[in-house]
Design an enzyme around this catalytic site. Structure first.
Site, PDB file in Angstrom:
ATOM      1  N   GLU A   1       0.869  -1.168   0.000  1.00  0.00           N
ATOM      2  CA  GLU A   1       0.000   0.000   0.000  1.00  0.00           C
ATOM      3  C   GLU A   1       0.915   1.230   0.000  1.00  0.00           C
ATOM      4  OE1 GLU A   1      -2.767   0.220   3.281  1.00  0.00           O
ATOM      5  OE2 GLU A   1      -3.556   2.134   2.551  1.00  0.00           O
TER       6      GLU A   1
ATOM      7  N   ARG B   1       5.278 -13.026   9.586  1.00  0.00           N
ATOM      8  CA  ARG B   1       5.894 -11.714   9.373  1.00  0.00           C
ATOM      9  C   ARG B   1       7.296 -11.707   9.944  1.00  0.00           C
ATOM     10  NH1 ARG B   1       1.928  -7.810   8.514  1.00  0.00           N
ATOM     11  NH2 ARG B   1       3.246  -6.040   8.961  1.00  0.00           N
TER      12      ARG B   1
ATOM     13  N   LYS C   1       3.948   0.370   9.717  1.00  0.00           N
ATOM     14  CA  LYS C   1       4.022   1.651   9.012  1.00  0.00           C
ATOM     15  C   LYS C   1       3.348   2.759   9.813  1.00  0.00           C
ATOM     16  CE  LYS C   1       3.068  -0.018   4.807  1.00  0.00           C
ATOM     17  NZ  LYS C   1       2.423   0.016   3.501  1.00  0.00           N
TER      18      LYS C   1
END
Ligand code: ATP
Ligand code: MG
Length: 559
Positions: A34, A259, A269
């Site tokens: 994104e 992750r 983020k």
């Protein structure tokens, strides 16, 4: 990495099986960031996985920007993401945006409405959340759940045409408010957002939710293996439901992996954005940040990051990786690559009284102790040199082999010197050491067999180049800054994560230092010129110290 063996992991095994059984001839993956921030080392894992598979299986990999939320996304972030992926050494087969498919997604939504599988809900977001239930309590049906297909079609069209304000209505899938998997409790598919999109401008005022766009985007692109992190495992049932009920051109197979988490930093983020916005760091590319651009600016190499991911591997087990492993990977990469140089970070002047004042001599030395390909250079030796302040002790502890009153030490590549006198400032701090050198010890060798254990680095005072050197430490002082829920993670920031040293003294050859070269400053660590470094105002970043324990060890031994 090219000469490294191909990685083995459970995802590649699944792909091998899909090839063996003839399920796929060509493997297609994608990396779907994104564009709402810079990439971090966690993304590096997903990049290494998806692009690595494309390279090794001669398949395709799309870089697809998941630009479904115009409030937080920007072209600047997208451009930076492209730069970071290229810097890592990867190239996408095609570039796409979720927004390329907005028309198609809209048609898919209409398809669901026509099949009585979606409805327009006119309740507030809060109300919808309240009705969702919990893991132990089923959800509650919306009073709008049984709207007629005609009403839904007409309302959805009006939503698209901009007849409503943000939040007035949403489109929801009609699945099951009692489903044990909460993702299946009539998830929202579309929301109204009167906001200009960085690519589609004002064409749309309704935007698909990530969950509605993601799987369909994969299907449109013919992605064979949709590789994502574990938090999407519970969403798989929803993605499968969409695929089952929509006329999509292909069926991607989703496989989840854990992750990457690193200690002594944060990786989300949202938190990284906050650090930037609050000015806790100098920007996304601050060399203390776990971002790819921060690591690049600090001096990390693409190979070191890829080797790091390779050594962590791809599994389904959630874990936290030691920062020390990342540091080991850059040391391993630079050991053979980095030419050596001498630099004194906290200079202390040494005057060699029996060395002629006007004289100096050139000492020819290799740039690397093992790798002759790095060539040779000349060091200038003269009567006045700088040594590291920490290489002199008034009262040397046991096992300290460096300079001390009446002690001898070897100057690397040069002579043995003996400390004769110490000149102090008014606080008693040494400001100059008066020494004598032994002319018989050129190259640091003693001819009479006497032992001089300590070797220290130095630079000629008259010939040295001044520079600023920035020493970085971990951004947070605790391993898990988010562990203590009662404390703001910002309180765990390490106040000493950056030390800017002015007036450091570098050997003359660094006067023309190539900004692309990473150096090993002998006995100190690996260094790289900062983006702000200029030939007349050199700035070096410490990438990493030579050893984890250097600071501690250096207090006790010579080297
Ligand atoms: P964050 O939580 O840091 O904001 P994100 O998942 O929202 O990350 P995206 O831009 O959506 O960020 O991520 C793009 C891809 O990178 C996704 O496929 C995601 O699974 C993967 N990814 C993100 N963070 C990590 C991580 N720490 N380890 C491995 N893969 C990651
Ligand atoms: Mg995401």
């Amino acid at each position: 990495m090219s000469d490294n063996p191909k990685p083995v992991n459970f995802i590649r095994q699944a792909i091998d099986d899909d090839i063996k059984t003839g399920r796929h001839q060509e493997i297609v993956t994608r990396f779907p960031p994104e564009p709402n921030g810079y990439l971090h080392i966690g993304h590096c894992k997903a990049i290494w996985l998806n692009f690595g598979i494309k390279d090794d299986y001669r398949g395709r990999c799309t870089l697809r920007f998941d630009d479904t939320n115009p409030l937080k996304e920007s072209q600047q972030f997208a451009s930076m993401i492209e730069e970071d992926i290229r810097w890592l050494g990867y190239e996408w087969t095609s570039l796409a945006h979720a927004s390329d498919y907005f028309d198609q997604f809209y048609d898919y939504a209409v398809h669901l409405i026509n099949n009585a599988l979606a409805y327009v809900d006119s309740q507030s977001g809060d109300k919808i959340r309240q009705q969702r239930g919990t893991l132990t309590k089923p959800g509650v049906n919306s009073p709008y759940r049984d709207r007629s297909i005609e009403d839904n079609l007409s309302l959805f069209e009006k939503m698209r045409n901009g007849d409503f304000e943000d939040g007035e209505h949403v489109l929801r899938a009609k699945i099951d408010m009692h489903a044990s998997n909460m993702n299946l409790r009539d998830p929202v598919l579309y929301r109204i957002r009167h906001h200009t999109h960085q690519r589609t401008g004002d064409k749309w005022c309704i935007y698909p939710m990530y969950d509605f766009a993601h799987g369909q985007g994969d299907a449109i692109e013919g992605v064979t293996h949709s590789l994502c992190t574990l938090e999407f495992e519970d969403h798989r049932a929803l993605y499968d439901w969409f695929i089952e009920h929509l006329p999509v051109p292909s069926r991607p197979r989703q496989i989840e992996f854990s992750r990457l988490n690193l200690n002594y930093t944060v990786m989300s983020k949202r938190l990284l954005t906050q650090l930037v916005d609050l000015g806790q760091v100098a920007g996304w590319d601050d060399p203390r940040m776990p971002t790819i651009s921060g690591l690049r600016r600090r001096g990390y190499t693409p190979e070191s990051l890829k080797n790091f991911i390779a050594s962590v591997g791809i599994t389904r087990k959630p874990n936290v990786i030691e920062m020390g492993l990342l540091e080991k990977c850059i040391r391993d990469d630079l050991d053979l690559k980095a030419p050596r140089a001498m630099a004194v970070l906290r200079p202390l002047k040494v005057v060699i009284e029996n060395y002629p004042e006007s004289e100096n001599e050139l000492i020819d030395v290799p740039n690397h102790p093992q790798n002759p390909e790095h060539g040779r250079r000349q060091l200038t030796f003269s009567r006045e040199v700088f040594i590291e302040r920490s290489d002199y002790e008034d009262n040397p502890p046991k096992g300290y082999f460096r300079l001390a009153p009446d002690r001898e030490v070897r100057l690397r590549h040069a002579y043995v010197i003996r400390c004769r006198e110490v000149i102090r400032d008014k606080h008693g701090e040494p400001i100059e050491i008066r020494c004598a050198y032994d002319p018989e010890t050129a190259g640091g060798k003693t001819r009479d067999g006497r032992k001089v254990k300590g070797i220290i680095h130095w630079v000629s005072a008259r010939h040295a180049v001044s520079a600023e050197v920035r020493l970085y430490d971990r951004l947070f002082s605790v391993a898990d800054p988010l562990a203590d829920r009662k404390r703001d993670y910002l309180e765990a920031l390490n106040p000493d994560s950056l030390a800017c040293l002015q007036g450091c003294k570098l050997e003359t050859s660094l006067d023309r230092a190539d900004p692309r070269i990473r150096y090993q400053f002998e006995r100190i660590g690996y260094f790289f010129q900062d983006a702000t470094s200029r030939p007349d105002a050199l700035v070096f970043n410490r990438i990493v110290s030579l050893r984890d324990t250097w600071m501690r060890k250096s207090q006790h031994s010579s080297n």
